[in-house]
Design a protein around this motif. Structure first.
Motif, PDB file in Angstrom:
ATOM      1  N   ALA A   1      26.101  15.119   7.753  1.00  0.00           N
ATOM      2  CA  ALA A   1      27.524  14.907   7.470  1.00  0.00           C
ATOM      3  C   ALA A   1      28.365  15.090   8.728  1.00  0.00           C
ATOM      4  CB  ALA A   1      27.984  15.867   6.376  1.00  0.00           C
ATOM      5  N   ALA A   2      28.037  16.107   9.522  1.00  0.00           N
ATOM      6  CA  ALA A   2      28.793  16.351  10.752  1.00  0.00           C
ATOM      7  C   ALA A   2      28.650  15.178  11.725  1.00  0.00           C
ATOM      8  CB  ALA A   2      28.310  17.641  11.420  1.00  0.00           C
TER       9      ALA A   2
ATOM     10  N   ALA B   1      34.495  28.756   8.784  1.00  0.00           N
ATOM     11  CA  ALA B   1      34.857  27.443   8.244  1.00  0.00           C
ATOM     12  C   ALA B   1      36.271  27.462   7.669  1.00  0.00           C
ATOM     13  CB  ALA B   1      33.862  27.019   7.175  1.00  0.00           C
ATOM     14  N   GLN B   2      36.610  28.545   6.979  1.00  0.00           N
ATOM     15  CA  GLN B   2      37.943  28.638   6.384  1.00  0.00           C
ATOM     16  C   GLN B   2      39.025  28.750   7.460  1.00  0.00           C
ATOM     17  OE1 GLN B   2      40.225  31.305   6.102  1.00  0.00           O
ATOM     18  NE2 GLN B   2      41.448  30.698   4.319  1.00  0.00           N
ATOM     19  N   THR B   3      38.745  29.554   8.488  1.00  0.00           N
ATOM     20  CA  THR B   3      39.710  29.699   9.585  1.00  0.00           C
ATOM     21  C   THR B   3      39.894  28.383  10.326  1.00  0.00           C
ATOM     22  OG1 THR B   3      39.105  32.031   9.865  1.00  0.00           O
ATOM     23  CG2 THR B   3      40.252  30.968  11.692  1.00  0.00           C
ATOM     24  N   ASN B   4      38.776  27.692  10.577  1.00  0.00           N
ATOM     25  CA  ASN B   4      38.858  26.395  11.260  1.00  0.00           C
ATOM     26  C   ASN B   4      39.587  25.362  10.410  1.00  0.00           C
ATOM     27  OD1 ASN B   4      37.545  27.210  13.604  1.00  0.00           O
ATOM     28  ND2 ASN B   4      35.521  26.731  12.793  1.00  0.00           N
ATOM     29  N   ALA B   5      39.370  25.433   9.093  1.00  0.00           N
ATOM     30  CA  ALA B   5      40.063  24.488   8.209  1.00  0.00           C
ATOM     31  C   ALA B   5      41.571  24.710   8.250  1.00  0.00           C
ATOM     32  CB  ALA B   5      39.534  24.627   6.779  1.00  0.00           C
ATOM     33  N   VAL B   6      41.982  25.980   8.203  1.00  0.00           N
ATOM     34  CA  VAL B   6      43.418  26.295   8.273  1.00  0.00           C
ATOM     35  C   VAL B   6      43.997  25.860   9.614  1.00  0.00           C
ATOM     36  CG1 VAL B   6      45.105  28.168   8.317  1.00  0.00           C
ATOM     37  CG2 VAL B   6      43.260  28.195   6.628  1.00  0.00           C
ATOM     38  N   ALA B   7      43.238  26.157  10.683  1.00  0.00           N
ATOM     39  CA  ALA B   7      43.721  25.785  12.019  1.00  0.00           C
ATOM     40  C   ALA B   7      43.829  24.273  12.169  1.00  0.00           C
ATOM     41  CB  ALA B   7      42.783  26.357  13.081  1.00  0.00           C
ATOM     42  N   SER B   8      42.834  23.549  11.636  1.00  0.00           N
ATOM     43  CA  SER B   8      42.844  22.089  11.791  1.00  0.00           C
ATOM     44  C   SER B   8      43.958  21.441  10.965  1.00  0.00           C
ATOM     45  CB  SER B   8      41.481  21.511  11.398  1.00  0.00           C
ATOM     46  OG  SER B   8      41.158  21.818  10.052  1.00  0.00           O
ATOM     47  N   ILE B   9      44.226  21.980   9.775  1.00  0.00           N
ATOM     48  CA  ILE B   9      45.306  21.395   8.983  1.00  0.00           C
ATOM     49  C   ILE B   9      46.659  21.677   9.633  1.00  0.00           C
ATOM     50  CG2 ILE B   9      45.724  23.365   7.444  1.00  0.00           C
ATOM     51  CD1 ILE B   9      45.692  19.640   6.483  1.00  0.00           C
TER      52      ILE B   9
ATOM     53  N   ILE C   1      38.611  17.447   7.614  1.00  0.00           N
ATOM     54  CA  ILE C   1      37.755  16.847   6.579  1.00  0.00           C
ATOM     55  C   ILE C   1      36.401  17.534   6.554  1.00  0.00           C
ATOM     56  CG2 ILE C   1      36.509  14.757   5.915  1.00  0.00           C
ATOM     57  CD1 ILE C   1      38.885  13.136   6.940  1.00  0.00           C
ATOM     58  N   PHE C   2      35.818  17.738   7.736  1.00  0.00           N
ATOM     59  CA  PHE C   2      34.492  18.370   7.797  1.00  0.00           C
ATOM     60  C   PHE C   2      34.549  19.806   7.300  1.00  0.00           C
ATOM     61  CE2 PHE C   2      31.324  20.804  10.279  1.00  0.00           C
ATOM     62  CZ  PHE C   2      30.180  20.267   9.708  1.00  0.00           C
ATOM     63  N   ARG C   3      35.519  20.588   7.783  1.00  0.00           N
ATOM     64  CA  ARG C   3      35.591  21.992   7.381  1.00  0.00           C
ATOM     65  C   ARG C   3      35.871  22.141   5.892  1.00  0.00           C
ATOM     66  NH1 ARG C   3      32.895  24.295  11.419  1.00  0.00           N
ATOM     67  NH2 ARG C   3      33.729  23.616  13.429  1.00  0.00           N
ATOM     68  N   SER C   4      36.717  21.291   5.350  1.00  0.00           N
ATOM     69  CA  SER C   4      37.006  21.372   3.918  1.00  0.00           C
ATOM     70  C   SER C   4      35.777  20.981   3.098  1.00  0.00           C
ATOM     71  CB  SER C   4      38.196  20.476   3.561  1.00  0.00           C
ATOM     72  OG  SER C   4      37.918  19.117   3.858  1.00  0.00           O
ATOM     73  N   LYS C   5      35.014  19.995   3.596  1.00  0.00           N
ATOM     74  CA  LYS C   5      33.784  19.616   2.909  1.00  0.00           C
ATOM     75  C   LYS C   5      32.761  20.749   2.955  1.00  0.00           C
ATOM     76  CE  LYS C   5      34.904  15.483   1.572  1.00  0.00           C
ATOM     77  NZ  LYS C   5      34.993  15.146   0.133  1.00  0.00           N
ATOM     78  N   ILE C   6      32.732  21.466   4.078  1.00  0.00           N
ATOM     79  CA  ILE C   6      31.816  22.598   4.198  1.00  0.00           C
ATOM     80  C   ILE C   6      32.201  23.690   3.212  1.00  0.00           C
ATOM     81  CG2 ILE C   6      31.071  24.474   5.712  1.00  0.00           C
ATOM     82  CD1 ILE C   6      29.724  21.833   6.282  1.00  0.00           C
ATOM     83  N   LEU C   7      33.493  23.958   3.095  1.00  0.00           N
ATOM     84  CA  LEU C   7      33.946  24.965   2.125  1.00  0.00           C
ATOM     85  C   LEU C   7      33.582  24.552   0.704  1.00  0.00           C
ATOM     86  CD1 LEU C   7      37.463  25.960   3.536  1.00  0.00           C
ATOM     87  CD2 LEU C   7      35.399  27.371   3.469  1.00  0.00           C
ATOM     88  N   ASP C   8      33.754  23.275   0.392  1.00  0.00           N
ATOM     89  CA  ASP C   8      33.349  22.777  -0.925  1.00  0.00           C
ATOM     90  C   ASP C   8      31.842  22.932  -1.111  1.00  0.00           C
ATOM     91  OD1 ASP C   8      35.942  22.107  -1.489  1.00  0.00           O
ATOM     92  OD2 ASP C   8      35.722  19.992  -0.937  1.00  0.00           O
ATOM     93  N   PHE C   9      31.097  22.663  -0.047  1.00  0.00           N
ATOM     94  CA  PHE C   9      29.637  22.761  -0.095  1.00  0.00           C
ATOM     95  C   PHE C   9      29.202  24.193  -0.387  1.00  0.00           C
ATOM     96  CE2 PHE C   9      25.366  22.587   2.051  1.00  0.00           C
ATOM     97  CZ  PHE C   9      24.810  21.668   1.185  1.00  0.00           C
ATOM     98  N   TYR C  10      29.908  25.157   0.206  1.00  0.00           N
ATOM     99  CA  TYR C  10      29.592  26.566  -0.047  1.00  0.00           C
ATOM    100  C   TYR C  10      29.925  26.980  -1.478  1.00  0.00           C
ATOM    101  CZ  TYR C  10      28.586  27.661   4.854  1.00  0.00           C
ATOM    102  OH  TYR C  10      28.027  27.728   6.107  1.00  0.00           O
ATOM    103  N   GLN C  11      30.684  26.144  -2.162  1.00  0.00           N
ATOM    104  CA  GLN C  11      30.997  26.422  -3.569  1.00  0.00           C
ATOM    105  C   GLN C  11      30.129  25.614  -4.526  1.00  0.00           C
ATOM    106  OE1 GLN C  11      35.443  27.152  -4.348  1.00  0.00           O
ATOM    107  NE2 GLN C  11      35.475  25.780  -2.585  1.00  0.00           N
ATOM    108  N   GLY C  12      29.164  24.872  -3.968  1.00  0.00           N
ATOM    109  CA  GLY C  12      28.234  24.139  -4.804  1.00  0.00           C
ATOM    110  C   GLY C  12      28.552  22.672  -4.989  1.00  0.00           C
TER     111      GLY C  12
END
Length: 442
Positions: free
Chosen positions: A140-141, A362-370, A426-437
Motif C-alpha cells: 500500500a505504501a 501513525a496517529q501523530t503523523n496523520a494529525v501533522a499531515s492533515i 491518506i497513508f497514515r489514516s489507512k494505517i490507523l484504520d488497518f490497526y482497527q481491523g
C-alpha cells in the motif's frame, strides 16, 4: 530536443491504459503478494510443521507395537530342547517376538505437550497473518508512492509548460527590443531546471514501480502499471481517532499480540510438562514370542507345525520407572522452562510497546499531515494569486525575471508540499484504520 525527450518520457510514464499495459489494482497487488510472497510461503511451511508436531504429541497416547525376528546357526555342544542335555550337533533356531506397550501415567506430560503444541500452532498461524499484514502495508505504501509520483510529474510538467509559454513571450519581447536578452536567458535557465525536475520525477516513478514489482516478486516490465483509483476526499477538519482508542481495540486482534500471548500460554504448559519429569512413569506392556528349533540329530518338526502348535511365550505386565537421580537434567529442564515463560512474557510486553509506538507515530503523523495539508492548501491558493500577479507585471515589464521566477518557484514548492501532505495523510489514516481491523483499500 530536450523538451521533446522530456515530453515523450512524461507521456510514456503517466499514460493511461493502453493495449500493451498490464494494469494492477491495489487489491490485486495485495492478493498476489499474499499468495506468492516468499515470507508468506515460509510462514505457511512453519504452520504445517507445527501441525505435524501437534499430531505427533496426540499420537503419543497410542500404544506402540514392534516385532523382532532372529535367525541363529550354532555348531558344537548345545542344549537339546527335548531334555536340556548338551549334545554335539548343528542347530538352527528361528526366534519371533512381538511387543507392545502404552503409557498409563507420565506426570500428565502427554496432555500438557498436546496443549503446548496446540498453542504453538495458534501462534504460528498468527505469525502467518503478521507476514500477510506486513506485505499488505508495504505494498500500500509503495502503491501510494507511485500515485504521488504520477501527480508530481503532472505538476512539474504543468510548471514547465507555463515556463515554455513565458519563453515564447519573452522571445518576442527581446526581438522587439522591449526586453534585454538576459531576461530570456534567465527564463531559459528556469526551464532547464524544471525539465530536470520532470526527469527526476519520471525516474522516481520508475524506481517506485520497480520496488512494487520486487515486492510482488514478478519480472519488472515497462508494460507494468497501476490503476489510478478515486482517492478519498481530504477533509481538513476531520478528527483523527485518538491513538489510545486504536491501541485498545488493536490488542484484541492484532496477530503480533495474539501470537505473543499464545506463546506465553504455550510456555506455561511446557513448564507443567517439565514438572512431569519428577513423577514416576507407569506403562503397561504385553509380549508374545515363539521359536523354531532344528538340529541334525533326532526327529525335527516342520516350521509351521512347530511355531503354531509349539510352546509360545506370552506375557503382560506393568512397569514403573521412578526418577531417582538424573544427573540434575530434570531440574535444569524445569529451570529452563521457567525462563522460557519469563522470556515469552517479556516478548509480549515488547510487542505491546512496539504496537503502541507504531500507532502513536501513525496517529501523530496523520494529525501533522492533515495540518500540513490544510496549511499548504492555503499556501497554494495564495501562491497562485501571487504568481498570477507577478506574471501580469512581468508581461508588462514591471517586475524582473528574478522576481517572476521566485513567485513561480514558490508556487511549485507549495503544490509539491500539498501533494506530499495529501498522500501522507491518506497513508497514515489507512494505517490507523488497518490497526482497527479495516483492510487497506483505495
Amino acid at each position: 530536443m530536450i523538451k521533446i525527450i522530456v515530453t515523450i518520457g512524461f507521456f510514456l510514464a503517466v499514460s493511461l491504459n493502453s493495449s500493451g499495459q498490464d494494469v494492477w489494482s491495489l487489491q490485486r497487488c495485495i492478493d498476489y503478494a499474499i499468495k506468492n510472497n516468499v515470507q508468506v510461503k515460509q510462514g505457511t511451511v512453519a504452520t504445517q510443521y507445527q501441525q505435524n508436531l501437534l499430531k505427533q504429541s496426540k499420537y503419543a497416547r497410542l500404544p506402540n507395537l514392534s516385532g523382532q525376528a532372529a535367525q541363529n546357526f550354532n555348531s558344537g555342544n548345545s542344549p537339546s530342547p527335548k531334555d536340556n542335555t548338551y549334545i554335539n550337533s548343528n542347530t538352527l533356531t528361528t526366534s519371533l517376538n512381538l511387543t507392545t506397550s502404552v503409557t498409563v501415567f507420565q506426570g500428565f506430560m502427554i496432555k500438557n505437550n498436546i496443549s503446548m503444541n496446540q498453542l504453538n500452532l495458534q501462534a504460528s498461524l498468527q505469525d502467518l497473518e503478521k507476514a500477510k499484514s506486513d506485505i499488505s502495508v508495504n505494498i500500500a505504501a509503495t502503491y501510494l508512492a507511485i500515485l504521488f509520483d504520477k501527480d508530481l510529474i503532472k505538476v512539474s510538467q504543468d510548471q514547465l509548460d507555463i515556463t515554455n509559454q513565458t519563453i515564447n513571450q519573452t522571445q518576442q519581447k527581446v526581438e522587439a527590443g522591449s526586453l534585454a536578452k538576459g531576461s530570456l536567458l534567465e527564463i531559459q535557465a528556469q526551464a532547464a531546471g524544471e525539465e530536470l525536475n520532470v526527469v527526476n520525477a519520471i525516474n522516481q516513478l520508475k524506481l517506485d514501480k520497480l520496488k512494487l514489482t520486487q515486492l510482488l516478486e514478478i519480472q519488472a516490465s515497462d508494460s507494468f502499471d497501476i490503476e489510478t483509483p478515486v482517492l478519498p476526499e481530504i477533509i481538513p477538519q476531520a478528527a483523527v481517532i485518538p491513538a489510545s482508542d486504536v491501541f485498545k481495540k488493536s490488542l484484541t486482534f492484532r496477530p503480533e499480540i495474539l501470537g505473543a500471548d499464545y506463546r506465553v500460554q504455550s510456555s506455561q504448559y511446557q513448564l507443567k510438562s517439565a514438572n512431569g519429569l519428577l513423577y514416576p512413569t507407569i506403562s503397561a506392556f504385553a509380549n508374545f514370542s515363539d521359536r523354531y528349533y532344528r538340529d541334525n540329530r533326532g526327529t525335527n518338526v516342520d516350521f509351521g507345525t512347530q511355531v503354531l502348535t509349539g510352546n509360545p511365550n506370552k506375557g503382560v505386565g506393568l512397569q514403573m520407572n521412578i526418577p531417582i537421580f538424573t544427573r540434575l537434567q530434570n531440574k535444569t529442564s524445569i529451570a529452563n522452562a521457567r525462563l522460557q515463560v519469563l522470556t515469552n512474557q517479556l516478548n509480549l510486553e515488547a510487542a505491546k510497546k512496539t504496537l503502541r509506538s507504531d500507532i502513536e507515530t501513525a496517529q501523530t503523523n496523520a494529525v501533522a499531515s492533515i495540518n500540513r495539508y490544510s496549511s499548504n492548501g492555503k499556501a497554494v491558493a495564495s501562491m497562485k494569486e501571487a504568481f498570477r500577479y507577478a506574471e501580469e507585471k512581468f508581461n508588462v515589464g514591471m517586475v524582473n525575471t528574478v522576481e517572476y521566477n521566485t513567485a513561480k518557484n514558490n508556487l511549485a514548492k507549495a503544490e509539491s508540499d500539498l501533494l506530499q501532505a495529501k498522500y501522507e495523510f491518506i497513508f497514515r489514516s489507512k494505517i490507523l484504520d488497518f490497526y482497527q481491523g479495516t483492510p487497506i483499500t483505495l
